[in-house]
Each structure stands twice: as C-alpha cells, then as structure tokens.
Design a protein around this motif. Structure first.
Motif, PDB file in Angstrom:
ATOM      1  N   CYS A  10       0.909  -1.276  -0.284  1.00  0.00           N
ATOM      2  CA  CYS A  10       0.010  -0.052  -0.213  1.00  0.00           C
ATOM      3  C   CYS A  10       0.977   1.452  -0.024  1.00  0.00           C
ATOM      4  N   VAL A  11       0.620   2.100  -0.889  1.00  0.00           N
ATOM      5  CA  VAL A  11       1.575   3.264  -1.013  1.00  0.00           C
ATOM      6  C   VAL A  11       0.779   4.628  -1.305  1.00  0.00           C
ATOM      7  N   ASN A  12       1.194   5.806  -1.088  1.00  0.00           N
ATOM      8  CA  ASN A  12       0.630   6.948  -1.241  1.00  0.00           C
ATOM      9  C   ASN A  12       0.518   7.259  -2.568  1.00  0.00           C
ATOM     10  N   ASP A  13       1.393   7.270  -3.631  1.00  0.00           N
ATOM     11  CA  ASP A  13       1.276   7.459  -4.765  1.00  0.00           C
ATOM     12  C   ASP A  13       1.509   6.166  -5.877  1.00  0.00           C
ATOM     13  N   GLY A  38      -8.169   8.867 -10.892  1.00  0.00           N
ATOM     14  CA  GLY A  38      -6.907   8.663 -11.047  1.00  0.00           C
ATOM     15  C   GLY A  38      -6.370   7.619  -9.814  1.00  0.00           C
ATOM     16  N   ARG A  39      -6.834   7.334  -8.732  1.00  0.00           N
ATOM     17  CA  ARG A  39      -6.452   6.430  -7.615  1.00  0.00           C
ATOM     18  C   ARG A  39      -6.455   5.025  -8.249  1.00  0.00           C
ATOM     19  N   ILE A  40      -5.085   4.486  -7.868  1.00  0.00           N
ATOM     20  CA  ILE A  40      -4.915   3.220  -8.512  1.00  0.00           C
ATOM     21  C   ILE A  40      -5.332   1.984  -7.264  1.00  0.00           C
ATOM     22  N   ALA A  55      -1.202  -0.910  -4.519  1.00  0.00           N
ATOM     23  CA  ALA A  55      -2.433  -0.140  -4.694  1.00  0.00           C
ATOM     24  C   ALA A  55      -2.223   1.278  -3.852  1.00  0.00           C
ATOM     25  N   ASP A  56      -3.047   2.201  -4.316  1.00  0.00           N
ATOM     26  CA  ASP A  56      -2.879   3.390  -3.504  1.00  0.00           C
ATOM     27  C   ASP A  56      -3.526   3.145  -2.188  1.00  0.00           C
TER      28      ASP A  56
END
Length: 145
Positions: A10-13, A38-40, A55-56
């Motif tokens: 899990c990431v911020n961008d 736009g969020r993945i 994923a975001d």
C-alpha cells in the motif's frame, strides 16, 4: 493448499511507486486498475518472474500506507545478482540508505534501503553457501561480542 504468495504494498502514490520500482529494481508493469479519480486500486509488477502487487491507500477500508518517517515491521528481501549495484540504483531513484552494503555473517553481501513510500528493502546477493549450523555459530559469536 497454497499456490502462491504475493507481497501487496500500500503506497501514497501508486503511479510514482510503479515508476520508482521500475527505475530502482527493473520491475515491469503487468497492468493497473485505475479509478476515474486517478487512484490506483490495484497494480501488478513483474520483478523478473516474481509478482508484487500494489495499490494506493484506501483509508475507507483501513488499507493504510507505512509512514516513511516511522518504523515499519515488514522488510522485503530482494535477492539479486549484485547488491552493490541495485542499492546504488535504488538510491539514485530516491530511496534512503538504512544500512550500507556489507558482507553478512549469513553468507550474503547486502544492504538495506527505505523506498520513498515507506517500505524497507533488504537487498543482497549470495557470497557463500552455509549450513544452518554454521550460520547459528556465526550469529552466536556476533551476538556475544
């Protein structure tokens, strides 16, 4: 019966993370699922035959990213051909160094970096084959110093 095990980050961008993992580790993108905003919501990367999913952040589902300034309880071990080169490439791509590349008691040469998204990567390559007993002997000796 378990068929496979995947790391799921899990990431911020996620778009920036995909670019970082491509530059730092040579990963290739298999595919991504993107919301209209736009969020993945899901992406899969190929790390030379191993899939890493990411994923975001989704706070509404309690799927939260690590905070780069805080400790993380998970380390991803990346076994490579040349740890020195991969650590250098990761640093050039924006990672921060947590432990310099060095020869380790357990028969690897490796170092540790933290990616810009808060994930810790232990990057190493084998320098000698050791039995578990020899690793334990060396570990005990090291801890007694």
């Amino acid at each position: 019966m378990i068929h496979e095990l995947f790391a799921y980050l899990c990431v911020n961008d996620a778009a920036a993370a995909i670019d970082f993992y491509r530059k730092a580790f040579g990963a290739t993108e298999k595919f991504r699922l993107t919301e209209p905003s736009g969020r993945i919501g899901h992406a899969e990367l190929d790390f030379d035959g191993t899939t890493v999913m990411l994923a975001d952040e989704y706070p509404e589902f309690n799927s939260l990213r690590p905070r780069p300034s805080e400790s993380t309880p998970v380390t991803i071990h990346l076994h490579v051909d040349n740890a020195d080169a991969v650590v250098a490439r990761a640093l050039d791509a924006g990672a921060t160094l947590e432990r310099e590349v060095q020869d380790e008691f357990y028969g690897e040469r490796g170092g540790v970096v933290r990616d810009p998204f808060g994930h810790r990567w232990n990057i190493g390559h084998s320098i000698e084959e050791l039995s578990p007993e020899e690793m334990q002997r060396r570990y005990t000796a090291m801890m007694e110093q």
